[in-house]
Each structure stands twice: as C-alpha cells, then as structure tokens.
Design a protein around this motif. Sequence first.
Motif, PDB file in Angstrom:
ATOM      1  N   THR A 320      -6.630  -8.300  -7.829  1.00  0.00           N
ATOM      2  CA  THR A 320      -5.561  -9.206  -7.383  1.00  0.00           C
ATOM      3  C   THR A 320      -4.516  -8.509  -6.515  1.00  0.00           C
ATOM      4  OG1 THR A 320      -4.138  -8.787  -9.316  1.00  0.00           O
ATOM      5  CG2 THR A 320      -5.838 -10.488  -9.540  1.00  0.00           C
ATOM      6  N   TYR A 321      -4.603  -7.195  -6.376  1.00  0.00           N
ATOM      7  CA  TYR A 321      -3.547  -6.457  -5.673  1.00  0.00           C
ATOM      8  C   TYR A 321      -3.627  -6.680  -4.154  1.00  0.00           C
ATOM      9  CZ  TYR A 321      -1.544  -3.710  -9.509  1.00  0.00           C
ATOM     10  OH  TYR A 321      -0.868  -3.315 -10.645  1.00  0.00           O
ATOM     11  N   SER A 322      -2.564  -7.241  -3.620  1.00  0.00           N
ATOM     12  CA  SER A 322      -2.447  -7.444  -2.174  1.00  0.00           C
ATOM     13  C   SER A 322      -1.943  -6.156  -1.517  1.00  0.00           C
ATOM     14  CB  SER A 322      -1.465  -8.574  -1.884  1.00  0.00           C
ATOM     15  OG  SER A 322      -0.147  -8.189  -2.280  1.00  0.00           O
ATOM     16  N   ILE A 323      -1.770  -6.206  -0.205  1.00  0.00           N
ATOM     17  CA  ILE A 323      -1.213  -5.051   0.508  1.00  0.00           C
ATOM     18  C   ILE A 323       0.154  -4.699  -0.058  1.00  0.00           C
ATOM     19  CG2 ILE A 323      -0.397  -4.231   2.754  1.00  0.00           C
ATOM     20  CD1 ILE A 323      -2.440  -6.180   4.026  1.00  0.00           C
ATOM     21  N   GLU A 324       1.002  -5.699  -0.214  1.00  0.00           N
ATOM     22  CA  GLU A 324       2.356  -5.458  -0.733  1.00  0.00           C
ATOM     23  C   GLU A 324       2.320  -4.986  -2.175  1.00  0.00           C
ATOM     24  OE1 GLU A 324       1.365  -8.210   0.829  1.00  0.00           O
ATOM     25  OE2 GLU A 324       2.403  -7.959   2.755  1.00  0.00           O
ATOM     26  N   ASP A 325       1.427  -5.552  -2.974  1.00  0.00           N
ATOM     27  CA  ASP A 325       1.327  -5.151  -4.388  1.00  0.00           C
ATOM     28  C   ASP A 325       0.936  -3.677  -4.506  1.00  0.00           C
ATOM     29  OD1 ASP A 325       1.926  -7.721  -5.246  1.00  0.00           O
ATOM     30  OD2 ASP A 325      -0.174  -8.326  -5.341  1.00  0.00           O
ATOM     31  N   SER A 326      -0.006  -3.252  -3.700  1.00  0.00           N
ATOM     32  CA  SER A 326      -0.438  -1.852  -3.756  1.00  0.00           C
ATOM     33  C   SER A 326       0.675  -0.917  -3.329  1.00  0.00           C
ATOM     34  CB  SER A 326      -1.668  -1.654  -2.855  1.00  0.00           C
ATOM     35  OG  SER A 326      -2.785  -2.341  -3.351  1.00  0.00           O
ATOM     36  N   ALA A 327       1.356  -1.253  -2.232  1.00  0.00           N
ATOM     37  CA  ALA A 327       2.440  -0.395  -1.762  1.00  0.00           C
ATOM     38  C   ALA A 327       3.583  -0.355  -2.763  1.00  0.00           C
ATOM     39  CB  ALA A 327       2.939  -0.892  -0.406  1.00  0.00           C
ATOM     40  N   ASN A 328       3.927  -1.490  -3.321  1.00  0.00           N
ATOM     41  CA  ASN A 328       5.013  -1.528  -4.311  1.00  0.00           C
ATOM     42  C   ASN A 328       4.622  -0.790  -5.591  1.00  0.00           C
ATOM     43  OD1 ASN A 328       6.680  -3.013  -2.630  1.00  0.00           O
ATOM     44  ND2 ASN A 328       5.973  -4.984  -3.416  1.00  0.00           N
ATOM     45  N   GLY A 329       3.352  -0.881  -5.968  1.00  0.00           N
ATOM     46  CA  GLY A 329       2.900  -0.176  -7.167  1.00  0.00           C
ATOM     47  C   GLY A 329       3.020   1.329  -7.010  1.00  0.00           C
ATOM     48  N   LEU A 330       2.662   1.843  -5.833  1.00  0.00           N
ATOM     49  CA  LEU A 330       2.806   3.282  -5.610  1.00  0.00           C
ATOM     50  C   LEU A 330       4.282   3.666  -5.541  1.00  0.00           C
ATOM     51  CD1 LEU A 330       1.209   5.898  -5.104  1.00  0.00           C
ATOM     52  CD2 LEU A 330       1.361   5.412  -2.649  1.00  0.00           C
ATOM     53  N   ALA A 331       5.092   2.819  -4.894  1.00  0.00           N
ATOM     54  CA  ALA A 331       6.520   3.128  -4.728  1.00  0.00           C
ATOM     55  C   ALA A 331       7.278   3.087  -6.054  1.00  0.00           C
ATOM     56  CB  ALA A 331       7.151   2.161  -3.729  1.00  0.00           C
ATOM     57  N   THR A 332       6.842   2.256  -6.969  1.00  0.00           N
ATOM     58  CA  THR A 332       7.535   2.147  -8.259  1.00  0.00           C
ATOM     59  C   THR A 332       6.915   3.014  -9.343  1.00  0.00           C
ATOM     60  OG1 THR A 332       6.202   0.196  -8.808  1.00  0.00           O
ATOM     61  CG2 THR A 332       8.356  -0.185  -7.789  1.00  0.00           C
ATOM     62  N   GLY A 333       5.854   3.758  -8.995  1.00  0.00           N
ATOM     63  CA  GLY A 333       5.282   4.720  -9.932  1.00  0.00           C
ATOM     64  C   GLY A 333       4.217   4.182 -10.851  1.00  0.00           C
ATOM     65  N   THR A 334       3.724   2.945 -10.604  1.00  0.00           N
ATOM     66  CA  THR A 334       2.707   2.389 -11.502  1.00  0.00           C
ATOM     67  C   THR A 334       1.287   2.617 -11.000  1.00  0.00           C
ATOM     68  OG1 THR A 334       2.843   0.221 -10.428  1.00  0.00           O
ATOM     69  CG2 THR A 334       4.293   0.618 -12.327  1.00  0.00           C
ATOM     70  N   LEU A 335       1.144   3.169  -9.797  1.00  0.00           N
ATOM     71  CA  LEU A 335      -0.152   3.531  -9.250  1.00  0.00           C
ATOM     72  C   LEU A 335      -0.134   5.006  -8.865  1.00  0.00           C
ATOM     73  CD1 LEU A 335      -0.931   0.493  -6.898  1.00  0.00           C
ATOM     74  CD2 LEU A 335      -1.890   0.920  -9.177  1.00  0.00           C
ATOM     75  N   ALA A 336      -1.287   5.657  -8.945  1.00  0.00           N
ATOM     76  CA  ALA A 336      -1.357   7.084  -8.616  1.00  0.00           C
ATOM     77  C   ALA A 336      -1.731   7.315  -7.154  1.00  0.00           C
ATOM     78  CB  ALA A 336      -2.359   7.784  -9.526  1.00  0.00           C
ATOM     79  N   PHE A 337      -2.652   6.499  -6.644  1.00  0.00           N
ATOM     80  CA  PHE A 337      -2.986   6.603  -5.219  1.00  0.00           C
ATOM     81  C   PHE A 337      -3.610   5.296  -4.747  1.00  0.00           C
ATOM     82  CE2 PHE A 337      -6.824   7.861  -7.323  1.00  0.00           C
ATOM     83  CZ  PHE A 337      -7.903   7.952  -6.452  1.00  0.00           C
ATOM     84  N   ILE A 338      -3.555   5.068  -3.443  1.00  0.00           N
ATOM     85  CA  ILE A 338      -4.011   3.799  -2.880  1.00  0.00           C
ATOM     86  C   ILE A 338      -4.657   4.044  -1.514  1.00  0.00           C
ATOM     87  CG2 ILE A 338      -2.230   2.435  -4.051  1.00  0.00           C
ATOM     88  CD1 ILE A 338      -0.674   2.322  -1.422  1.00  0.00           C
ATOM     89  N   HIS A 339      -5.482   3.089  -1.131  1.00  0.00           N
ATOM     90  CA  HIS A 339      -6.044   3.040   0.225  1.00  0.00           C
ATOM     91  C   HIS A 339      -5.477   1.780   0.868  1.00  0.00           C
ATOM     92  CE1 HIS A 339      -9.117   3.419   3.421  1.00  0.00           C
ATOM     93  NE2 HIS A 339      -9.270   2.111   3.306  1.00  0.00           N
ATOM     94  N   THR A 340      -4.617   1.946   1.885  1.00  0.00           N
ATOM     95  CA  THR A 340      -3.971   0.772   2.467  1.00  0.00           C
ATOM     96  C   THR A 340      -3.593   1.048   3.911  1.00  0.00           C
ATOM     97  OG1 THR A 340      -2.307  -0.950   2.030  1.00  0.00           O
ATOM     98  CG2 THR A 340      -1.586   1.339   1.832  1.00  0.00           C
ATOM     99  N   TRP A 341      -2.921   0.092   4.494  1.00  0.00           N
ATOM    100  CA  TRP A 341      -2.553   0.171   5.908  1.00  0.00           C
ATOM    101  C   TRP A 341      -1.480   1.222   6.154  1.00  0.00           C
ATOM    102  CZ3 TRP A 341      -5.489  -2.123   9.423  1.00  0.00           C
ATOM    103  CH2 TRP A 341      -6.275  -3.203   9.035  1.00  0.00           C
ATOM    104  N   GLY A 342      -1.609   1.905   7.267  1.00  0.00           N
ATOM    105  CA  GLY A 342      -0.610   2.902   7.648  1.00  0.00           C
ATOM    106  C   GLY A 342       0.766   2.319   7.873  1.00  0.00           C
ATOM    107  N   SER A 343       0.825   1.020   8.139  1.00  0.00           N
ATOM    108  CA  SER A 343       2.118   0.382   8.398  1.00  0.00           C
ATOM    109  C   SER A 343       3.022   0.320   7.176  1.00  0.00           C
ATOM    110  CB  SER A 343       1.889  -1.039   8.931  1.00  0.00           C
ATOM    111  OG  SER A 343       1.038  -1.778   8.060  1.00  0.00           O
ATOM    112  N   GLN A 344       2.506   0.703   6.014  1.00  0.00           N
ATOM    113  CA  GLN A 344       3.317   0.675   4.788  1.00  0.00           C
ATOM    114  C   GLN A 344       4.050   1.995   4.525  1.00  0.00           C
ATOM    115  OE1 GLN A 344       3.485  -2.280   2.856  1.00  0.00           O
ATOM    116  NE2 GLN A 344       2.439  -2.972   4.704  1.00  0.00           N
ATOM    117  N   SER A 345       3.925   2.955   5.413  1.00  0.00           N
ATOM    118  CA  SER A 345       4.332   4.328   5.116  1.00  0.00           C
ATOM    119  C   SER A 345       5.813   4.512   4.812  1.00  0.00           C
ATOM    120  CB  SER A 345       3.945   5.250   6.276  1.00  0.00           C
ATOM    121  OG  SER A 345       4.652   4.893   7.446  1.00  0.00           O
TER     122      SER A 345
END
Length: 493
Positions: A320-345
């Motif tokens: 269910t994780y969208s682009i925003e969900d993945s980026a927010n998960g990494l930013a808030t510490g709930t994910l360890a690593f992600i594969h996503t768009w460079g535009s989220q950097s």
Amino acid sequence: MLPVKGEGGEKQKQRLQPIPERNGRSLFLKKHKGGKEEMFISNKNYLWKLLIATMLVLSIVLSACSPTSELETVDETVEVEATTEVSVDPTACNLEAPESPSTINTIAWAGLVTHFYADEFAKCEDVENLEVNSQILDFVSVTEQVRLALSGGGESPYQIVHASNTELVEWGSAGWLLPLNDLIDKYGEEYDLDDHSPKAWEGATIDGQVYGIPFMSNTLHLYYRSDLFEKYDLEPPTTYDEVIAACEVLKDEPSITLPFTMQVHAGWAWEFRFFSFLRSYGGDYLNDDNTPAFNGPEGVTAATQIKEVIDACMGPEGLTYSIEDSANGLATGTLAFIHTWGSQSTIFDDPETSDVVGLVESAPAAAPNPGGLLGGSAWHDYWTIPVTSEVDPDLVFRVIMEATDRQSQEEGAEIQSMTRLSVPQGVPNAAAANETIANGVGIYDPNPAVALAQSALWNWLPFIGTGEMTPQEALDAAAEEYITEATAQGFLP
C-alpha cells in the motif's frame, strides 16, 4: 590726389602743376622755393585699380574659406540611436505584454519540483494582459483529465501540460501535441536551448518532431539509513539478491515498521517496477512486429523476482505504500531503506519533514539481474502544448521559456536534478541519480503501441503482488488484452 601733409598744405597743393597722363597715370611737377623742381607720379587711378584688384583677390580667398553671403537653409533629418541602460531582473518573467488579455492554464502531477515550477509560471502574471493558472493533481488524475480533454478534438482547456517520456510518446503519436521545432529554432539561441541534455531532447522526439521542453531529469534509486546500516554492518545493496539479504537482517530492528519498500501500490507503479526488472534481464515489451514480448521468459523472471522482494521485505502492508508514504516512512524513521524517485531527496535533510536529518544516504539503483543494467530508468519530464489550444502558441512557448531558463533551473537544482548541462546539481542524491541514469535501463521505445502494452500491464500486474495470479498467468492475460487493443488500433494485423 591726396593733399600733401605739412605746413601750408593749401599753398603746397597750388604749386603742383599737372603734366599730361602717361600709361594711365598723371605726372606732376612740384616746385620748391629757390627754384628747385621735383617730378612725381599721381597714384589716383593706379591706387583705385590696385584697391579693386586687392579686393577681388580677397573676395576669392574668403569665398573659399567662408560661407557664401547668401545662406542656404538645408532641411535634413538625422537619426540618432539612443543607448538606454535597462535593468532586467533575471528572476522575473521578462515578456512583453500581449496585445489582448490572455489566459494560460497549466496542469501537472504533484511533486516538489512541479510546485516550484508553478511558482515560476506565476511570475508571468506580473505581465500586463496575462493570467497564468496552475493546477496540480495526483498522477492518475492528470493523465485521465488530459486524455479526456485532448482525445475529443475540441478546444483544450489547458495550454501547458506536464508529460513524462511515456505520456509524451502516447499523446504526441496521437496527434494531440503541437510540434515545437519551429519555435525551438526561433528562440533556441535566445534561451540557449542547446544547454539541455541531448538525452532529454531524445525523449521528446518522435520521427524528428519535438513535442516537449525538458524541465527535469529523474530516476529511481536507493535511499538508506546510514545509522542502521552501520549498526548491522551492511553495505548499500548493488543487486536485488542483496536487497533481500539486507531485509532479512533488518526485519527484527525494533525501531522500524518495515525494512524496505518499493512502490507497487497501483497498476502504473507496478508497471514501472516491471519495466526496470525486465530490461535488466534483457527483455522488452514488444517485438519488432509489435507482438507482445513481455510475457516471455525474461518477463516471467522479472515478475517473479519482484514478488520475492515483496514477500521478503514488504508483506501485505508494504503493497500500500505510495511514493509519499515511502519517503515519509524513511524520513520519520519507520523504514530502513527504500527504492523511490530521486525527486524525493530533499525532504530527508529538512528538519521540518525529517526526524533523521543527516542520516539518510543515497546509492545507485540495485541491479535486478546481477551484472545487468541497474533497475532505474532515464526519466525526463516535459512541458507540452496541446495542438487544440487556441491561445497564441508563440506566447505559450515563451512562458515555458521564462519558467525553464538557466536562472530558474539554477534555483530548481536545489530540489531536483535539472536538464541544463551548465547548471550545477545541488541535490544530495546527484551522484546516485547520475550513475543510475548512465548505467540503468534507459527509456521506453518511442513506439505508440508501447502505451497499449503499459495499459494492459497496469490492469494485471497487481494480481501477482496479492498472490491471486502467478507471474505467467498475469502476463499472459495482459498480452491477450494488448493483442485485442493493438489489433483494433491497427498495430497488429
């Protein structure tokens, strides 16, 4: 004859006795006291002639050196080029006002960079007689609205439309977009359009016609928490076998919800992943005769590996994780690593959006096939002009030029990789993105039939993630749907 000066001038005059004239001059005999006589010549006529001759000579000389006595009035218009220093603000929209009121509507899908460009377009509202409105929606809503608006052939409600490589090929091939070659030739030098990457122009070109102005480059690659990778003595994965191995190590970390995500939350997101995996294994969507190739052995291998990553790293929740969900998960510490768009950097080092400032690093995309192409595309985004827009295309084009000039891209480079080669890339993921673009799977073939394959894959690939269909079953179903549609549109006999 002039009187002789001296005492008794009158008496002296009387003593002068004329002698007949000789050679035009008169001789006079002057008698002195004591009987002495003195003869002299009268200059009366001679002096006058000499005076007249002298005056003639002087008049000739003076006429050569001085204006004539009769002044001539000459009417002559002299054009003088005035030089005026004009101060131009390079951050402003420096356009001349259109003769009549004009409204330009833009539509784009959401992202930090499209919000940035919306602000750049808005600067042109300072130009008299010009109004610019920007609409930003999610990706699916934008593509649906654009297809609905342009497919009917009526006047387009949009004058500037956001398109990536895929949409540009689909819409340009359908005849919905205006070829920009003439406008590029007209304004290319003024706006230094050769500064844009040749790869970016390549993605905008169909059969020699250019349908879009590039405004950003993008790809998908890895971001990871450096503190967690150090804690577990992990290196950034270079293959998806290593991605799965890292997930096995990180899955018991108490501070995270999931070890890893990649976006497969929608059919289009699934298709992006599948394209990268398929190309890494040497496959492609279509054969040369437009028959489907994606359901062959390479496609089955690619889809099977995606399912393995989902099961090992994400589970049902990760689907269910969208682009925003993945980026927010990494930013808030709930994910360890992600594969996503460079535009989220940029969100990872922003204290307002991130709890892990300074801890997120980027790495090139992992290769699905060890030793094969990296699993990230060479993506570019474009501003396009619908062919059915009734606003002066020259004006619309110049608005795009002002929004994508060097000054604008230098500012935008702080949040996203830009397409101008002269612009320093200020985003922290620039090295990882550039390596992925250089060694990744590239872009879709500029074949309009590819869009039909994509649509079919959107509809069937998600069933692999849920386990409702095997990879082979889902791909065969997509191939059957593609064949039906491609035949109806003349791509297949």
